[in-house]
Design an enzyme around this catalytic site. Structure first.
Site, PDB file in Angstrom:
ATOM      1  N   LEU A 179       0.854  -1.194   0.000  1.00  0.00           N
ATOM      2  CA  LEU A 179       0.000   0.000   0.000  1.00  0.00           C
ATOM      3  C   LEU A 179       0.887   1.240   0.000  1.00  0.00           C
ATOM      4  CD1 LEU A 179      -2.628  -0.952   2.720  1.00  0.00           C
ATOM      5  CD2 LEU A 179      -3.145  -0.321   0.376  1.00  0.00           C
ATOM      6  N   LYS A 196      -6.552   0.064   9.996  1.00  0.00           N
ATOM      7  CA  LYS A 196      -5.417  -0.736   9.489  1.00  0.00           C
ATOM      8  C   LYS A 196      -4.901  -1.586  10.659  1.00  0.00           C
ATOM      9  CE  LYS A 196      -1.149  -0.439   6.747  1.00  0.00           C
ATOM     10  NZ  LYS A 196      -0.314  -1.294   7.611  1.00  0.00           N
TER      11      LYS A 196
END
Ligand SMILES: CC(C)(C)c1nc(N2CCN(c3ncccn3)CC2)c2cc(C(N)=O)c(N)nc2n1
Length: 328
Positions: free
Chosen positions: A84, A116
């Site tokens: 990411l 996250k």
């Protein structure tokens, strides 16, 4: 009991035990005491001893496998597990939003924000609804087969509610309370404590003996479904709802945000709640919700252009013993 009656009773016990397991481990709403679960599991185990041919890989008695491995098999991911891009402040988030809107043109779009989870990315494969393989992310292309250890995570269904052949991805983690308890035990044994829950989860999933992994009270949140279009989802949030309907555990804090302003407010709100969560998070993952717009945006060599990870600043932890401030 004859084998016909035994078959019937085994199916009933699978259904009941899977329902109780789902209530307790996935939606945290147990409808019976543990003793009832244990009683039925014991009955199933006894029938399987009498009729070994009735013991199947998805049986609730098969969560803690037998063999101690001497090495993990390498597995190639059919679709690479990407990384990411990162955002570190509001300006980075606004830049990300600008790139997205410039790329997909003057059309409406929304984001999905997800906590996250600070754990270990894993990929779970199901064939005709049966859990057949679990692997670590590894380098994104090749991971390690840790199926036996992932089977010990009770929130991972051994059989789906529908006979789908799919791959799902998520973050395996160790809840904060389990991490503290594990380090107490390690301290008593004179063993090195784990530095943080992420390392403890990684260390537990890398155990060659599944009986050790089974004691580490690991958990998982799923966040990605392979080919969601194949099962009728048009957006990422629909894909997550589909994971819910298949019996998977997803994180309930997710939120669809219509604008980057809403994303920024969500990030601020979640940053304040972070210390109260029963698991560690290291940021917020922001994803364009529409799957067709994700396809339009595509990927860089390493990561999707339709997602970004906003990273929280490192938490300062004052260690009780020495008082030295450690940034983790
Ligand atoms: C499917 C995509 C690629 C958009 C994606 N990728 C993720 N990750 C990739 C990088 N990963 C990684 N891991 C180790 C080294 C490099 N990258 C770790 C997983 C996500 C991680 C979380 C989470 N942690 O809660 C999440 N809610 N959504 C994710 N979504």
């Amino acid at each position: 009991m004859d084998v016909k009656a035994a078959e019937q009773r085994v199916q009933e016990l699978h259904d009941t035990l899977n329902k109780y397991s789902y209530e307790y481990y996935v939606i945290d709403q147990p409808s019976v005491p543990d003793s009832e679960y244990d009683r039925l599991l014991n009955e199933l185990s006894n029938i399987e001893s009498m009729y070994p041919q009735l013991q199947t890989p998805d049986s609730p008695t098969q969560r803690v496998g037998g063999a101690v491995l001497d090495v993990f098999r390498k597995v190639r991911h059919d679709v690479p597990m990407l990384s990411l891009g990162n955002a570190f402040d509001e300006a980075d988030l606004r830049d990300f939003d600008r790139r997205v809107s410039q790329s997909i043109g003057n059309v409406p779009y929304s984001y999905v924000c997800e906590l996250k989870i600070d754990g270990l990315a894993v990929a779970l494969k199901y064939e005709d609804g049966l859990f057949v393989q679990g692997a670590t992310r590894g380098d994104g292309t090749t991971g390690e087969d840790i199926t036996a250890n992932l089977k010990t995570i009770h929130s991972i269904p051994l059989r789906l509610k529908k006979p789908f052949t799919i791959e799902v991805r998520g973050e395996a983690f160790m809840p904060k309370q389990s991490f503290i308890a594990l380090n107490c035990i390690r301290d008593e044994r004179g063993e090195e404590p784990f530095a943080n829950p992420r390392n403890a989860a990684a260390g537990s999933l890398r155990q060659l003996d599944p009986r050790i992994a089974a004691k580490r009270n690991l958990d998982i949140f799923l966040y990605s479904i392979g080919n969601p279009e194949a099962i009728g989802a048009e957006s990422h949030s629909e894909g997550l709802d589909m994971l819910d309907s298949l019996g998977f555990k997803t994180n309930k804090e997710r939120q669809v945000c219509k604008t980057i302003e809403d994303v920024i407010n969500y990030v601020k709100k979640q940053s304040e709640k972070r210390t109260k969560l029963p698991y560690e998070i290291d940021g917020i993952v922001v994803k364009v919700n529409s799957l067709s717009q994700q396809d339009e945006l595509g990927f860089t060599a390493k990561s999707p252009r339709w997602a970004i990870a906003y990273k929280f600043p490192a938490e300062e932890v004052v260690t009780k013993l020495t008082g030295i401030v450690l940034s983790v």
